[in-house]
Motif scaffolding. Structure first.
Motif, PDB file in Angstrom:
ATOM      1  N   ILE A   1       0.831  -1.203   0.000  1.00  0.00           N
ATOM      2  CA  ILE A   1       0.000   0.000   0.000  1.00  0.00           C
ATOM      3  C   ILE A   1       0.870   1.259   0.000  1.00  0.00           C
ATOM      4  O   ILE A   1       0.592   2.227  -0.721  1.00  0.00           O
ATOM      5  N   ALA A   2       1.958   1.232   0.773  1.00  0.00           N
ATOM      6  CA  ALA A   2       2.863   2.387   0.771  1.00  0.00           C
ATOM      7  C   ALA A   2       3.466   2.584  -0.616  1.00  0.00           C
ATOM      8  O   ALA A   2       3.597   3.713  -1.103  1.00  0.00           O
TER       9      ALA A   2
ATOM     10  N   ILE B   1       2.115   1.803  -3.427  1.00  0.00           N
ATOM     11  CA  ILE B   1       1.085   2.329  -4.330  1.00  0.00           C
ATOM     12  C   ILE B   1       1.108   3.852  -4.295  1.00  0.00           C
ATOM     13  O   ILE B   1       1.020   4.515  -5.332  1.00  0.00           O
ATOM     14  N   TYR B   2       1.269   4.417  -3.087  1.00  0.00           N
ATOM     15  CA  TYR B   2       1.352   5.883  -3.029  1.00  0.00           C
ATOM     16  C   TYR B   2       2.567   6.368  -3.814  1.00  0.00           C
ATOM     17  O   TYR B   2       2.481   7.293  -4.619  1.00  0.00           O
ATOM     18  N   LEU B   3       3.714   5.728  -3.607  1.00  0.00           N
ATOM     19  CA  LEU B   3       4.952   6.180  -4.248  1.00  0.00           C
ATOM     20  C   LEU B   3       4.852   6.123  -5.768  1.00  0.00           C
ATOM     21  O   LEU B   3       5.327   7.001  -6.474  1.00  0.00           O
TER      22      LEU B   3
ATOM     23  N   PHE C   1       0.344   7.805  -6.843  1.00  0.00           N
ATOM     24  CA  PHE C   1      -0.189   9.119  -6.475  1.00  0.00           C
ATOM     25  C   PHE C   1       0.902  10.143  -6.210  1.00  0.00           C
ATOM     26  O   PHE C   1       0.716  11.329  -6.440  1.00  0.00           O
TER      27      PHE C   1
ATOM     28  N   LEU D   1       7.710  14.250  -0.841  1.00  0.00           N
ATOM     29  CA  LEU D   1       7.415  13.231   0.168  1.00  0.00           C
ATOM     30  C   LEU D   1       7.873  11.846  -0.313  1.00  0.00           C
ATOM     31  O   LEU D   1       8.539  11.104   0.417  1.00  0.00           O
TER      32      LEU D   1
ATOM     33  N   ARG E   1      -9.683   6.348  -9.366  1.00  0.00           N
ATOM     34  CA  ARG E   1      -8.283   5.954  -9.165  1.00  0.00           C
ATOM     35  C   ARG E   1      -8.196   4.647  -8.390  1.00  0.00           C
ATOM     36  O   ARG E   1      -7.365   3.784  -8.678  1.00  0.00           O
ATOM     37  N   PHE E   2      -9.080   4.517  -7.403  1.00  0.00           N
ATOM     38  CA  PHE E   2      -9.087   3.304  -6.588  1.00  0.00           C
ATOM     39  C   PHE E   2      -9.367   2.079  -7.464  1.00  0.00           C
ATOM     40  O   PHE E   2      -8.673   1.065  -7.407  1.00  0.00           O
TER      41      PHE E   2
ATOM     42  N   VAL F   1      -6.360   1.321  -9.765  1.00  0.00           N
ATOM     43  CA  VAL F   1      -5.225   0.682  -9.093  1.00  0.00           C
ATOM     44  C   VAL F   1      -5.548  -0.763  -8.736  1.00  0.00           C
ATOM     45  O   VAL F   1      -4.782  -1.683  -9.030  1.00  0.00           O
TER      46      VAL F   1
END
Lengths: 301, 327
Positions: A109-110, A112-114, A117, A123, A200-201, A204
């Protein structure tokens, strides 16, 4: 190499300009050959320990592999022979299981942000930097950390705390490999998905993750392979146990820790059990690594 | 499976009953924003884990920090009975074993990386070699430890004896003859473990250098090795230095090899053939049955190791980033 006498010569005829190796100054030629041979020797030297370790572990391990005792029995009291280390195999699976359950959802999940998004944000850069540094943090410090946040509050060593230590160790590996896997997914897929009205959800979860699944699994397998051989973080978290563990809240024996303890006590029987455990552990780790490498070769796009 | 899902979401958004569409949309939006928030939160947490580890170790070490202060780093006694702790011999052992490992592994690693990238051998030779080198990384350190105890030590004892007899006048080979367990032995085994790191990063660096560099140098009449030594290596220097840093961090943090092979002697021996101690070996061998103050002292030792490894890792990271910017 002027053998052409009085003929007018031109560069492109190559008569006066011998640029073959023969024409090189001798010291240059010799340096060239010496260095080339040297690197070949180096390559051979680097391979030697690998072969040597594999052969030794195989030879010494096979002698003491007694089926099925090795997987079903407990180790003998010091000084006696016979027995096995089934409990350590189960313990290894327990700690790895807890570590995987913690690090895989968290890491994926982390990542996926990198990758989805936060691409290019400050960040994301900071998180990646911190992950890379975390990869280099000595494994034993993950053990101290898990001791401090799990063992001390709960008041006892446990398989769970060992899993936490391994989870911390696996996390940066999983984040990095998952991020790379997601970046490999072509952007057209995302655009197409968004184009037909997916959020987006949905994009992904239903498009990008399935497309990157093979590479993500490869990364997970590699991190498990890495964690399964680690003894240092387990020494004072999962600790050790000479009996079958009932649940994850009790201390458990694990293969790496068992190898450590049994190889440093002066009893032949224990040492040969340690060798057998080393053979089992090495086989598991190599199997995982080779499988992961095989899958990583299978490019999807 | 995916296909069907895509179809349904498309169906849903093209449904013409406005009311349910709005509901559908708002639920989808909540889910979407919620998901984004979750990934953001976990990404931040993942970044914070490193800080958490540092802080937690420091907190655990506080009693020892208060008692021994900065003198801990220069103290040479480690006495659980009187609760007097100093970690200088361990720092020395950690640095010396890492140094020995680098002295062996750096030339080997760079040499092999050149061999694999500069076209000295056909693909069918380099691919298996590269694969074998990858496998070295997979060997658990505890397996290298047991191999070191029962296979390498008996093999290497005569060699250490020889060094001691004939080169004993050099301080690093002085003292009474080597018994096996020693700083040099640990350095040797560590070098096996870190060579693959140097090889893989150096290879990566050499492979991405612009082709023009090599061609230009060759066109000017330089030989293959002159090109490698004077053009390729200087151009890829930052990557190589970074790989050395990472390898050093790995060598300093390696626990089992040190715990099993260094001999755990709490002294500063100038001779590499003598036993010693490393921070990791100390923590591994004592933590299990340590008392309260001793645990704090071991945590303090862990903090020292943490700082050492952070320095080399952050340096490595910074150097490689700068190198990528040049690209």
């Amino acid at each position: 190499m002027d053998t052409s006498g009085n003929q007018p010569s031109f560069a492109y005829e190559g008569n006066d300009f011998d640029i073959s190796a023969k024409a090189m100054a001798p010291h240059r030629r010799i340096t060239e050959q010496v260095l080339t041979i040297l690197t070949m020797v180096f390559a051979a030297i680097v391979i030697v320990p690998l072969v040597w370790v594999l052969v030794s572990v195989f030879q010494k391990g096979v002698d003491s592999l007694i089926f099925p005792d090795i997987f079903t029995k407990l180790p003998p009291p010091p000084g006696l022979s016979e027995g096995g280390f089934g409990h350590a195999i189960v313990g290894t699976l327990m700690t790895l299981g807890v570590g995987t359950l913690i690090s895989v959802p968290f890491g994926v999940i982390a990542a996926i942000y990198l990758a989805e998004f936060g691409r290019g944000t400050k960040l994301a850069y900071l998180v990646k930097f911190s992950c890379n540094v975390l990869t280099g943090v000595p494994a034993i410090l993950c053990g101290l950390f898990a001791y401090s946040i799990v063992v001390r509050p709960l008041g006892s060593f446990s398989a769970f705390s060992g899993g936490v230590a391994l989870g911390v160790l696996m996390l940066p590996i999983i984040i990095r490999s998952t991020e790379e896997a997601l970046l490999l997914v072509p952007n057209d897929l995302r655009l197409a998905s968004t184009g037909i009205g997916a959020t987006r959800f949905e994009t992904v979860v239903q498009i990008v993750l399935p497309a990157a699944l093979t590479s993500i699994v490869t990364g997970v397998v590699l991190s498990v392979a890495r964690a399964s051989g680690e003894a240092a973080p387990l020494l004072f978290t999962a600790f050790n146990n000479n009996f079958w563990a009932g649940n994850v809240w009790e201390p458990v024996a694990t293969l790496p820790v068992l190898i450590y303890f049994f190889s440093i006590i002066p009893y032949k029987a224990s040492q040969s059990l340690a060798w057998a455990a080393a053979l089992v552990l090495l086989s598991i780790v190599l199997l995982f690594s080779i499988t992961a490498r095989y899958f990583s070769r299978q490019k999807k796009f | 499976m995916e296909q069907k899902n895509v179809m349904t979401s498309a169906d849903q958004s093209t449904r013409l009953t406005g009311h349910s569409l709005e509901k559908e949309n708002s639920r989808a939006r909540v889910l979407d924003v919620g998901f984004w928030g979750l990934t953001l939160l976990l990404a931040i947490s993942a970044g914070a884990v490193l800080l958490w580890i540092i802080v937690q170790t420091a907190l655990e070490a506080i009693p020892a920090i208060q008692e021994f202060g900065f003198g801990f780093v220069f103290g040479t006694t480690w006495n659980p009975v009187t609760n007097v702790y100093g970690v200088l011999p361990q720092i020395y052992g950690t640095l010396v074993t890492a140094f020995i490992a680098l002295v062996i592994a750096v030339p080997l690693g760079i040499g092999v990386a050149i061999f694999l990238t500069e076209g000295f051998a056909p693909k069918w030779v380099t691919t298996p070699i590269a694969f074998a080198i990858e496998l070295i990384v997979a060997i658990p350190s505890v397996v290298l430890g047991i191999w070191g105890i029962f296979v390498l030590i008996p093999f290497i004892r005569p060699i250490f004896g020889f060094l001691n007899t004939y080169l004993g006048w050099i301080p690093i080979f002085s003292g009474s003859g080597g018994l096996g367990n020693s700083l040099l032995l640990v350095g040797l085994v560590l070098s096996i473990m870190i060579v693959p790191i140097i090889i893989s990063i150096t290879r990566g660096t050499l492979e991405v250098l612009p082709k023009d560099l090599r061609n230009g140098s060759l066109a000017l009449g330089a030989t293959r090795w002159e090109t490698i030594l004077r053009v390729m290596i200087p151009a890829g220097l930052s990557g190589i230095v970074s790989s050395i840093m990472l390898a050093m961090g790995r060598a300093m943090g390696e626990t089992m090899v040190a715990a099993m092979l260094v001999g755990n002697a709490n002294r500063i021996n100038i001779s590499w053939l003598q036993p010693g101690s490393t921070i990791t070996g100390l923590i591994a061998s004592q933590f299990g049955e340590a008392g309260r103050t001793q645990v704090a002292a071991l945590m303090y030792a862990g903090l020292v190791l943490m700082i050492l490894s952070l320095v080399v890792n952050i340096l490595a990271e910074v150097i490689i980033r700068r190198f990528q910017n040049i690209e």
